[in-house]
Design an enzyme around this catalytic site. Structure first.
Site, PDB file in Angstrom:
ATOM      1  N   HIS A 185      16.714  68.222  83.825  1.00  0.00           N
ATOM      2  CA  HIS A 185      15.962  67.276  84.645  1.00  0.00           C
ATOM      3  C   HIS A 185      16.341  65.841  84.293  1.00  0.00           C
ATOM      4  O   HIS A 185      17.055  65.598  83.312  1.00  0.00           O
ATOM      5  CB  HIS A 185      14.448  67.470  84.445  1.00  0.00           C
ATOM      6  CG  HIS A 185      13.876  68.589  85.244  1.00  0.00           C
ATOM      7  ND1 HIS A 185      13.841  69.883  84.770  1.00  0.00           N
ATOM      8  CD2 HIS A 185      13.331  68.629  86.483  1.00  0.00           C
ATOM      9  CE1 HIS A 185      13.286  70.661  85.685  1.00  0.00           C
ATOM     10  NE2 HIS A 185      12.976  69.925  86.730  1.00  0.00           N
TER      11      HIS A 185
ATOM     12  N   LYS B 185      11.433  62.653  82.961  1.00  0.00           N
ATOM     13  CA  LYS B 185      10.498  63.783  82.934  1.00  0.00           C
ATOM     14  C   LYS B 185       9.886  63.906  81.550  1.00  0.00           C
ATOM     15  O   LYS B 185      10.598  63.939  80.544  1.00  0.00           O
ATOM     16  CB  LYS B 185      11.195  65.076  83.322  1.00  0.00           C
ATOM     17  CG  LYS B 185      10.224  66.254  83.437  1.00  0.00           C
ATOM     18  CD  LYS B 185      10.866  67.443  84.108  1.00  0.00           C
ATOM     19  CE  LYS B 185       9.907  68.620  84.198  1.00  0.00           C
ATOM     20  NZ  LYS B 185       8.700  68.318  84.995  1.00  0.00           N
TER      21      LYS B 185
END
Length: 234
Positions: A131, A135
């Site tokens: 990600h 995040k």
């Protein structure tokens, strides 16, 4: 449909654009730095904030009698308490670690593959997720849902970040640039590797799925549901 956006980061802004394009109206926006509009005017709330704010946002919606779709991860230690409050208020609630239609199809593919692999214990299973660097939770809620799908269909008992052995599934969590979300499951033996993978190219898939869930939940009004209910996946 009149929508409240609880959380107005990248996902909230993407949802706003796509919802307005579909003819919906954004009547309320809430973020850590501002509040705009009136929550009570909404038919449904869509919550993509941060773990620290999620429970407060969800229960506030329950109190206002507004069904809510939540895609924030990292708060699930409070999940049962939230469900109890939902029942007390006769509210409507959908939580998903990932609202993408493609990812939810991937969840079912993952469970099916896990069942197929049960007799073949020479294959070791592992999960990798990648990600963007902003995040905050690791592993991702999506990776945890993938692990749970394997656990439900095999003799695996748990998952663990960055390490695993025996009945524990290892999950590798990487943070790179502006990656929208890549999840893969691999079954490795000394002879070969079998893998399945989902890669998100934009945030639009997550936003479209959240809007679809909100449209569906408004018609139901109350109750606790999942994306399987929304998509009609058994």
């Amino acid at each position: 449909m009149k929508i409240a956006l609880l959380g107005y980061g990248k996902m909230g802004k993407t949802i706003e654009k796509l919802a307005v394009d579909k003819g919906h109206e954004i009547v309320y926006k809430l973020d850590s730095e501002f509040e705009e509009g009136t929550l009570k005017d909404a038919d449904v709330a869509i919550e993509f904030s941060v773990p620290e704010a999620a429970v407060k946002n969800i229960t506030r919606s329950f109190s206002e009698g507004i069904p809510i779709v939540c895609g924030t991860t990292g708060w699930l230690d409070d999940y049962n308490n939230v469900l109890n409050k939902c029942e007390e208020r006769n509210a409507g609630f959908i939580y998903a670690s990932n609202f993408s239609v493609g990812v939810n199809l991937f969840f079912n593919i993952n469970a099916y593959v896990a069942k197929l692999m049960v007799p073949w214990d020479e294959y070791a299973v592992s999960i990798e997720e990648i990600h963007h660097t902003e995040k905050k939770d690791a592993p991702s809620g999506t990776a945890i849902t993938i692990a749970e799908g394997i656990i439900e269909n095999t003799d695996k008992e748990n998952w663990k970040l960055d390490e695993g052995s025996g009945n524990t599934i290892p999950i590798s969590a990487k943070r790179e640039g502006d990656v929208k979300g890549t999840h893969s499951v691999a079954y490795r033996s000394t002879i070969d590797t079998i893998s399945i993978k989902h890669e998100a190219h934009t945030r639009d898939g997550f936003a479209k799925g959240a809007i679809l869930a909100a449209e569906w939940l408004v018609k139901k009004g109350s109750g606790v549901y999942t994306m399987k209910d929304v998509l009609g996946i058994s």
